[in-house]
Design a protein around this motif. Sequence first.
Motif: not given
Length: 327
Positions: A236-249
């Motif tokens: 990940x090198x950019x945040x054009x789509x937002x800073x916080x997201x959920x992830x299924x570990x």
Amino acid sequence: MYAITIPEPGGPEALVWAEVPDPVPGEGEVLVEVAASAVNRADLLQRQGFYDPPPGSSPYPGLECSGRIAALGPGVSGWSVGDEVCALLSGGGYAQKVAVPAGQLLPVPEGLDLVTAAALPEVTSTVWSNVFMIAHLRPGETLLVHGGASGIGTMAIQLAKAVGARVAVTAGGPDKLARCAELGADILIDYREQDFVQELRKATDGAGADVILDIIGAKYLDRNVKALAVNGRLAIIGLQGGLKGELNLSTLLKKRAAITATSLRGRPLGEKAAIVAAVREHVWPLIGAGRVRPVVDQVLPLSDAAQAHRALDTGDHIGKILLTSGA
């Protein structure tokens, strides 16, 4: 000298062409008379007040430039006044002169003119460090590049193909995808019309991407992990789509996958110098041989930086937008 200043954060009109003091090269630095700089997303964020330069850096925007060495600071060897160079910067490229740590200098590659060389330092350093030094893309693997028609994307396509990888890209519309195909992209996905996870699975017989280079961030986080192959690496090198997201570990665990997130601007000088040295060793010969070339969409005068920012904001460009200082 003159430089683009930002008296107050705001829109493109916040960029002001003004007379400012000349920089003085310090220990281990050189003074470069700037021929051209390039516009990056980080410059737009700085203009808006969201991305301040690292402490001690030039306050003016501009993360890369090309030009000629005008003076050497104390302790500099291996470079001479008059050398044509391009450079990775922490700031200051939107100016007629900039002081640069010697470890962040690169010679202008063989076969490339001085102005066009300004399109190289940031994209080559970003792509090489993330895709190859961190994610270790190997011949025969599949790389997915989001924003394939961007400056980063157009360089990532070419470098990945040069080392024998298969390249998938997302881009908006047939014109951009066609340009990506010309550069060597094998799998073309219109993110406006297609689901990149499904399209990538179809094209890879369900395997997915070994490496994903992502400029979007939170918006794509869950789908990126779903698109990864077993042992895949998401950079990940950019945040054009937002800073916080959920992830299924559990998905990450099942795939034995890895996620890295990096920025280049704030890294210590030693790390930047190591990246620049690796770029000179691995990328510069490819450029000299004509196998890799920067893609330049527009060249504008530095005093028209506001127009360049508007052009980048629209997202209609392909490759890089350059600013010439007239030096």
